[in-house]
Motif scaffolding. Structure first.
Motif, short mmCIF file in Angstrom:
data_model
loop_
_atom_site.label_atom_id
_atom_site.label_comp_id
_atom_site.label_asym_id
_atom_site.label_seq_id
_atom_site.Cartn_x
_atom_site.Cartn_y
_atom_site.Cartn_z
N GLY A 28 6.67 -18.16 29.83
CA GLY A 28 7.49 -17.41 29.14
C GLY A 28 7.90 -16.73 27.34
O GLY A 28 7.47 -17.43 26.59
N VAL A 29 8.12 -15.51 27.49
CA VAL A 29 7.71 -15.29 25.75
C VAL A 29 8.68 -15.68 25.21
O VAL A 29 9.01 -15.94 24.19
N ASN A 30 10.25 -16.36 25.60
CA ASN A 30 11.09 -17.00 24.88
C ASN A 30 10.75 -17.96 24.31
O ASN A 30 11.02 -18.82 23.54
N VAL A 31 8.85 -18.66 24.98
CA VAL A 31 8.92 -20.40 24.63
C VAL A 31 8.21 -19.76 23.44
O VAL A 31 8.57 -20.57 22.26
N LEU A 32 7.37 -18.59 24.16
CA LEU A 32 6.81 -18.26 22.66
C LEU A 32 7.48 -18.18 21.29
O LEU A 32 6.99 -17.82 19.66
N MET A 33 9.28 -17.56 21.68
CA MET A 33 9.56 -17.13 20.54
C MET A 33 10.56 -18.06 20.13
O MET A 33 11.22 -17.94 19.39
N GLY A 34 10.26 -19.31 20.60
CA GLY A 34 11.14 -20.25 20.47
C GLY A 34 10.70 -21.04 20.08
O GLY A 34 10.09 -21.38 18.85
N ALA A 35 11.49 -23.00 19.51
CA ALA A 35 11.01 -23.72 18.46
C ALA A 35 9.66 -24.43 18.03
O ALA A 35 9.29 -24.24 17.76
N THR A 36 9.17 -23.81 19.73
CA THR A 36 7.51 -24.57 19.72
C THR A 36 6.82 -23.59 19.56
O THR A 36 5.56 -23.61 18.90
N GLY A 37 7.17 -22.29 19.52
CA GLY A 37 5.63 -21.02 19.19
C GLY A 37 5.31 -21.31 18.23
O GLY A 37 4.08 -20.65 18.22
N GLY A 38 5.77 -21.52 17.07
CA GLY A 38 4.81 -21.42 15.87
C GLY A 38 3.42 -23.06 16.38
O GLY A 38 2.36 -22.64 15.55
N TYR A 39 3.74 -23.22 17.18
CA TYR A 39 2.84 -24.19 17.28
C TYR A 39 1.64 -23.89 17.82
O TYR A 39 0.42 -24.20 18.05
N LEU A 40 2.17 -23.48 19.33
CA LEU A 40 1.09 -22.32 19.61
C LEU A 40 0.58 -21.99 19.07
O LEU A 40 -1.36 -21.94 19.25
N ILE A 41 0.67 -21.00 18.58
CA ILE A 41 -0.21 -19.99 17.19
C ILE A 41 -0.93 -21.16 17.16
O ILE A 41 -2.01 -20.39 16.62
N GLY A 42 -0.69 -22.04 16.43
CA GLY A 42 -1.53 -23.23 15.12
C GLY A 42 -2.35 -23.58 15.57
O GLY A 42 -3.42 -23.89 15.96
N PRO B 198 2.35 -23.30 10.40
CA PRO B 198 3.23 -21.90 11.14
C PRO B 198 4.05 -23.07 12.29
O PRO B 198 5.01 -22.51 12.93
N GLY B 199 3.86 -23.84 13.17
CA GLY B 199 4.68 -24.56 13.93
C GLY B 199 6.77 -24.76 12.58
O GLY B 199 7.75 -24.56 13.19
N LEU B 200 6.16 -25.47 11.57
CA LEU B 200 7.31 -25.52 11.41
C LEU B 200 8.03 -24.27 10.57
O LEU B 200 9.18 -24.42 10.05
N LEU B 201 6.81 -23.64 9.62
CA LEU B 201 7.63 -22.14 9.83
C LEU B 201 9.06 -21.88 10.37
O LEU B 201 10.02 -21.53 10.36
N VAL B 202 8.11 -21.69 11.93
CA VAL B 202 8.80 -21.54 12.98
C VAL B 202 10.06 -21.55 13.62
O VAL B 202 11.17 -21.54 13.97
N LEU B 203 10.23 -22.87 13.36
CA LEU B 203 10.88 -24.10 13.80
C LEU B 203 12.36 -23.53 12.87
O LEU B 203 13.52 -24.11 13.32
N GLY B 204 11.85 -23.60 11.36
CA GLY B 204 12.78 -23.62 10.91
C GLY B 204 13.61 -22.24 11.34
O GLY B 204 14.94 -22.24 11.02
N LEU B 205 12.70 -21.00 11.32
CA LEU B 205 14.16 -19.51 11.75
C LEU B 205 14.78 -19.71 12.71
O LEU B 205 15.00 -19.40 12.78
N TRP B 206 13.82 -20.35 13.78
CA TRP B 206 14.18 -20.11 15.52
C TRP B 206 15.58 -21.42 15.28
O TRP B 206 17.50 -20.71 15.34
N THR B 207 15.90 -22.82 14.44
CA THR B 207 17.14 -22.84 13.63
C THR B 207 18.06 -22.55 13.05
O THR B 207 19.09 -22.09 13.66
#
Length: 220
Positions: A98-112, A151-160
């Motif tokens: 689901g899109v919520n995973v892509l927008m969640g804590a691990t979404g940046g890793y998926l882009i990476g 990108p994983g850490l950037l998105v994780l930081g924003l999610w937090t």
């Protein structure tokens, strides 16, 4: 027992030559197959209590997708993986989707994942020297710890920040999203680089740019 190394070398050359000459339809099918393998590997999960990012085996499939499918098509396999998962198919880590995973804590890793597969596929197809163990391990270190984790850490930081109202410190972010994964990633990178050394031909099969430079290359 006699080991027919010449036969093995001919077989791996024929396989990569065959892959290079396939139509875009066949390459798309192969990319989808590799996306499925990534989804299967993503189900090997070890949760960690202090972070929403689990340890998984999927990065091994990500690294090998660039090697096996080559330029553009390894990256396409990860785009397929991300898009189908975002559409709701539960093949992200832990049977989620689901899109919520892509927008969640691990979404940046998926882009990476897409970026890492594109980088490795480019070098495997264009540079014969990259198919040796040492240069491939260096490339995989860059792909894994640079293109996936940044990108994983950037998105994780924003999610937090979004979920707690507070931006984590650099140490907190590294403790959640990088440090616990280093030992396992080094094992996967070493194995993937060794596998690449074994399965890729050391002769040109397509559009290599270093054909005349390769004989002087002495790294293992």
């Amino acid at each position: 027992m006699n080991i027919d190394l010449e036969g093995y070398y001919r077989m791996r050359y024929s396989l990569f030559r065959w892959r290079h000459n396939q139509t875009w339809i066949s390459k798309t099918v192969m990319a989808f197959f590799m996306a499925c393998i990534t989804g299967i590997m993503a189900q090997v999960v070890i949760p960690l209590p202090w972070t929403p990012v689990p340890i998984t085996a999927q990065t091994l499939a990500v690294l090998m997708s660039g090697v096996v499918l080559g330029r553009y098509w390894g990256g396409l396999s990860q785009i397929i993986y991300v898009l189908i998962g975002a559409a709701g198919v539960p093949w992200f880590a832990g049977m989620t989707g689901g899109v919520n995973v892509l927008m969640g804590a691990t979404g940046g890793y998926l882009i990476g994942f897409v970026l890492a597969a594109l980088l490795l596929g480019h070098f495997v197809d264009r540079h014969i020297r990259s198919r040796k163990f040492t240069p491939m391990m260096a490339l995989m270190l860059v792909a894994n710890f640079g293109l996936i984790y940044i990108p994983g850490l950037l998105v994780l930081g924003l999610w937090t920040l979004q979920t707690t109202g507070q931006m984590p410190s650099a140490w907190e972010l590294l403790a959640m999203g990088l440090l616990p994964f280093i030992p396992g990633d080094l094992l996967k990178i070493t194995g993937a680089a060794a596998l690449t050394r074994a399965i890729t031909p050391k002769e040109p099969y397509g559009e290599e740019v270093d054909v005349h430079k390769f004989p002087g290359w002495r790294l293992p």
